[in-house]
Design a protein around this motif. Sequence first.
Motif, PDB file in Angstrom:
ATOM      1  N   ALA A 209      12.139 -29.728 -25.602  1.00 47.63           N
ATOM      2  CA  ALA A 209      11.726 -30.764 -26.553  1.00 47.63           C
ATOM      3  C   ALA A 209      10.230 -31.049 -26.520  1.00 47.63           C
ATOM      4  O   ALA A 209       9.765 -31.978 -27.189  1.00 47.63           O
ATOM      5  CB  ALA A 209      12.499 -32.055 -26.280  1.00 47.63           C
ATOM      6  N   GLY A 210       9.463 -30.276 -25.763  1.00 42.24           N
ATOM      7  CA  GLY A 210       8.019 -30.495 -25.721  1.00 42.24           C
ATOM      8  C   GLY A 210       7.382 -29.554 -24.722  1.00 42.24           C
ATOM      9  O   GLY A 210       8.061 -28.825 -24.003  1.00 42.24           O
ATOM     10  N   TYR A 211       6.062 -29.567 -24.695  1.00 48.63           N
ATOM     11  CA  TYR A 211       5.342 -28.788 -23.683  1.00 48.63           C
ATOM     12  C   TYR A 211       4.041 -29.474 -23.317  1.00 48.63           C
ATOM     13  O   TYR A 211       3.520 -30.314 -24.067  1.00 48.63           O
ATOM     14  CB  TYR A 211       5.086 -27.350 -24.147  1.00 48.63           C
ATOM     15  N   ARG A 212       3.540 -29.107 -22.158  1.00 47.45           N
ATOM     16  CA  ARG A 212       2.195 -29.500 -21.740  1.00 47.45           C
ATOM     17  C   ARG A 212       1.369 -28.239 -21.613  1.00 47.45           C
ATOM     18  O   ARG A 212       1.877 -27.196 -21.173  1.00 47.45           O
ATOM     19  CB  ARG A 212       2.219 -30.255 -20.401  1.00 47.45           C
ATOM     20  N   VAL A 213       0.094 -28.314 -21.981  1.00 46.56           N
ATOM     21  CA  VAL A 213      -0.759 -27.132 -21.906  1.00 46.56           C
ATOM     22  C   VAL A 213      -1.202 -26.904 -20.468  1.00 46.56           C
ATOM     23  O   VAL A 213      -1.220 -27.827 -19.647  1.00 46.56           O
ATOM     24  CB  VAL A 213      -1.997 -27.257 -22.832  1.00 46.56           C
ATOM     25  N   HIS A 214      -1.536 -25.652 -20.165  1.00 45.43           N
ATOM     26  CA  HIS A 214      -1.974 -25.271 -18.828  1.00 45.43           C
ATOM     27  C   HIS A 214      -3.408 -25.720 -18.606  1.00 45.43           C
ATOM     28  O   HIS A 214      -4.217 -25.759 -19.540  1.00 45.43           O
ATOM     29  CB  HIS A 214      -1.854 -23.746 -18.649  1.00 45.43           C
ATOM     30  N   LYS A 215      -3.740 -26.044 -17.375  1.00 43.69           N
ATOM     31  CA  LYS A 215      -5.080 -26.530 -17.057  1.00 43.69           C
ATOM     32  C   LYS A 215      -6.148 -25.484 -17.300  1.00 43.69           C
ATOM     33  O   LYS A 215      -7.329 -25.820 -17.467  1.00 43.69           O
ATOM     34  CB  LYS A 215      -5.138 -26.999 -15.602  1.00 43.69           C
ATOM     35  N   ALA A 217      -6.363 -23.260 -19.907  1.00 42.69           N
ATOM     36  CA  ALA A 217      -6.703 -22.974 -21.304  1.00 42.69           C
ATOM     37  C   ALA A 217      -5.782 -23.748 -22.225  1.00 42.69           C
ATOM     38  O   ALA A 217      -4.621 -24.017 -21.886  1.00 42.69           O
ATOM     39  CB  ALA A 217      -6.608 -21.475 -21.600  1.00 42.69           C
ATOM     40  N   GLU A 218      -6.291 -24.071 -23.418  1.00 44.11           N
ATOM     41  CA  GLU A 218      -5.516 -24.832 -24.390  1.00 44.11           C
ATOM     42  C   GLU A 218      -4.472 -23.981 -25.098  1.00 44.11           C
ATOM     43  O   GLU A 218      -3.624 -24.516 -25.812  1.00 44.11           O
ATOM     44  CB  GLU A 218      -6.454 -25.471 -25.429  1.00 44.11           C
ATOM     45  N   ASN A 219      -4.523 -22.658 -24.956  1.00 43.53           N
ATOM     46  CA  ASN A 219      -3.560 -21.783 -25.629  1.00 43.53           C
ATOM     47  C   ASN A 219      -2.544 -21.196 -24.651  1.00 43.53           C
ATOM     48  O   ASN A 219      -1.986 -20.132 -24.876  1.00 43.53           O
ATOM     49  CB  ASN A 219      -4.288 -20.656 -26.371  1.00 43.53           C
ATOM     50  N   ARG A 220      -2.291 -21.920 -23.552  1.00 44.31           N
ATOM     51  CA  ARG A 220      -1.309 -21.492 -22.558  1.00 44.31           C
ATOM     52  C   ARG A 220      -0.380 -22.652 -22.229  1.00 44.31           C
ATOM     53  O   ARG A 220      -0.823 -23.785 -22.060  1.00 44.31           O
ATOM     54  CB  ARG A 220      -2.006 -21.007 -21.280  1.00 44.31           C
ATOM     55  N   VAL A 248       2.739 -14.625 -19.952  1.00 48.07           N
ATOM     56  CA  VAL A 248       3.891 -15.283 -20.559  1.00 48.07           C
ATOM     57  C   VAL A 248       3.516 -16.666 -21.071  1.00 48.07           C
ATOM     58  O   VAL A 248       4.017 -17.117 -22.110  1.00 48.07           O
ATOM     59  CB  VAL A 248       5.048 -15.357 -19.549  1.00 48.07           C
ATOM     60  N   ARG A 249       2.633 -17.353 -20.361  1.00 49.56           N
ATOM     61  CA  ARG A 249       2.192 -18.673 -20.814  1.00 49.56           C
ATOM     62  C   ARG A 249       1.562 -18.583 -22.208  1.00 49.56           C
ATOM     63  O   ARG A 249       1.785 -19.448 -23.061  1.00 49.56           O
ATOM     64  CB  ARG A 249       1.197 -19.273 -19.817  1.00 49.56           C
ATOM     65  N   GLU A 250       0.767 -17.548 -22.434  1.00 50.63           N
ATOM     66  CA  GLU A 250       0.136 -17.384 -23.749  1.00 50.63           C
ATOM     67  C   GLU A 250       1.168 -16.991 -24.802  1.00 50.63           C
ATOM     68  O   GLU A 250       1.113 -17.470 -25.941  1.00 50.63           O
ATOM     69  CB  GLU A 250      -0.978 -16.337 -23.651  1.00 50.63           C
ATOM     70  N   GLU A 251       2.106 -16.130 -24.437  1.00 53.67           N
ATOM     71  CA  GLU A 251       3.159 -15.750 -25.376  1.00 53.67           C
ATOM     72  C   GLU A 251       3.999 -16.967 -25.763  1.00 53.67           C
ATOM     73  O   GLU A 251       4.339 -17.158 -26.946  1.00 53.67           O
ATOM     74  CB  GLU A 251       4.051 -14.679 -24.744  1.00 53.67           C
ATOM     75  N   LEU A 252       4.344 -17.794 -24.782  1.00 57.21           N
ATOM     76  CA  LEU A 252       5.130 -18.988 -25.063  1.00 57.21           C
ATOM     77  C   LEU A 252       4.387 -19.942 -25.995  1.00 57.21           C
ATOM     78  O   LEU A 252       4.995 -20.549 -26.888  1.00 57.21           O
ATOM     79  CB  LEU A 252       5.480 -19.702 -23.753  1.00 57.21           C
ATOM     80  N   PHE A 253       3.089 -20.080 -25.781  1.00 58.47           N
ATOM     81  CA  PHE A 253       2.302 -20.969 -26.628  1.00 58.47           C
ATOM     82  C   PHE A 253       2.423 -20.533 -28.091  1.00 58.47           C
ATOM     83  O   PHE A 253       2.656 -21.351 -28.987  1.00 58.47           O
ATOM     84  CB  PHE A 253       0.838 -20.971 -26.188  1.00 58.47           C
ATOM     85  N   THR A 254       2.278 -19.237 -28.326  1.00 55.63           N
ATOM     86  CA  THR A 254       2.370 -18.719 -29.694  1.00 55.63           C
ATOM     87  C   THR A 254       3.779 -18.930 -30.257  1.00 55.63           C
ATOM     88  O   THR A 254       3.949 -19.358 -31.411  1.00 55.63           O
ATOM     89  CB  THR A 254       2.019 -17.219 -29.717  1.00 55.63           C
ATOM     90  N   GLU A 255       4.794 -18.659 -29.430  1.00 54.44           N
ATOM     91  CA  GLU A 255       6.174 -18.795 -29.877  1.00 54.44           C
ATOM     92  C   GLU A 255       6.534 -20.230 -30.248  1.00 54.44           C
ATOM     93  O   GLU A 255       7.366 -20.461 -31.129  1.00 54.44           O
ATOM     94  CB  GLU A 255       7.130 -18.324 -28.772  1.00 54.44           C
TER      95      GLU A 255
END
Length: 355
Positions: A209-215, A217-220, A248-255
């Motif tokens: 139901a949500g996500y937090r971005v990685h410290k 980069a904003e696209n992870r 995977v963090r970047e792939e998830l962000f796009t997905e």
Amino acid sequence: MDLPINPPVKPMLAKPVADIPPGQLYEPKWDGFRSIIFRDGDEVEIGSRNEKPMTRYFPEVVQAVLANFPPRSVIDGEIIVADTARNTLDFEALQQRIHPAASRVKLLSEQTPAGFVAFDLLALGDEDLTTLPFAERRARLEQCLADAKPPVYVTPATDELETAQRWFAEFEGAGLDGLIAKAKDLEYVPDKRVMTKIKHKRTADCVVAGYRVHKSAENRIGSLLLGLFDERDVLVSVGVIGSFPMAVREELFTEMQHLVTTFEGHPWNWAAHEQGERTPRKNEVSRWNNGKDLSFIPLRPERVVEVRYDYMEGLRFRHTAQFERWRPDREPRSCTYEQLERPVRFNLADVLTSR
């Protein structure tokens, strides 16, 4: 202090294993703050796992040590808060005890008093016992705390594999999260993973139901926020998954971008927060790090993920869950608390008072 072993001392650690190893001594795995307590006459020092003193936060434990420990001793164990009304250990209340204000510390020591569960004896009088076999240290521990009164306890221990297997199944119902196994001839080795721990592992299907971005980069993606529907059909925040390779963090962000929405109409919006629902927005300011941004990006609650978890604390996963697989075959509304395995209830007092 003038003891055979003086603070700070790093505690001996355990490594995880899948099954209970045979031929060892077994203890319940307590869910609290690992602590080595030093007493030298009227002086008491409570050391933490990271060697920082915790003495000021637990004045009632200090008094219990003075009343129950031998005059000169060093004992390894766990500080716990036992919620007898709910028949479980209360780790959340224990966390609240670490507070900078002395007035608050005093109040909490009365409202949510802590206890100490002892499981190893490192020194007694002028003797350094760390090179003795664990079985001998255990026997000495039982002797020196034979007359101890609550809130000081000696953890139960057994060398019977069948009993340990029963404990593993039953004690979870009292809020404990597994077993610790120790070789009978084990010396005490600070900061080394020479014991083993066996923890419960289960899976659950949860709504993302949500996500937090990685410290970094904003696209992870840093973590995905998980929810389960309760009996009112309300989506309750139950925890996060966050252990992903960087790619995977970047792939998830796009997905996830096509699911990004606003808080209007989202189950974890400000209105739900104001009404007291369990939502991630309750924790947007971390009590452990005021500079840590815990806000999140809301997603339409349409994707389902299967996660591994050890056990529940109240309505939430006690520890960070682990990604297992995506479940495109599951409808979000089918992700309810009813799927969770409920441990058999067990009387916490029986665990504390048995040896």
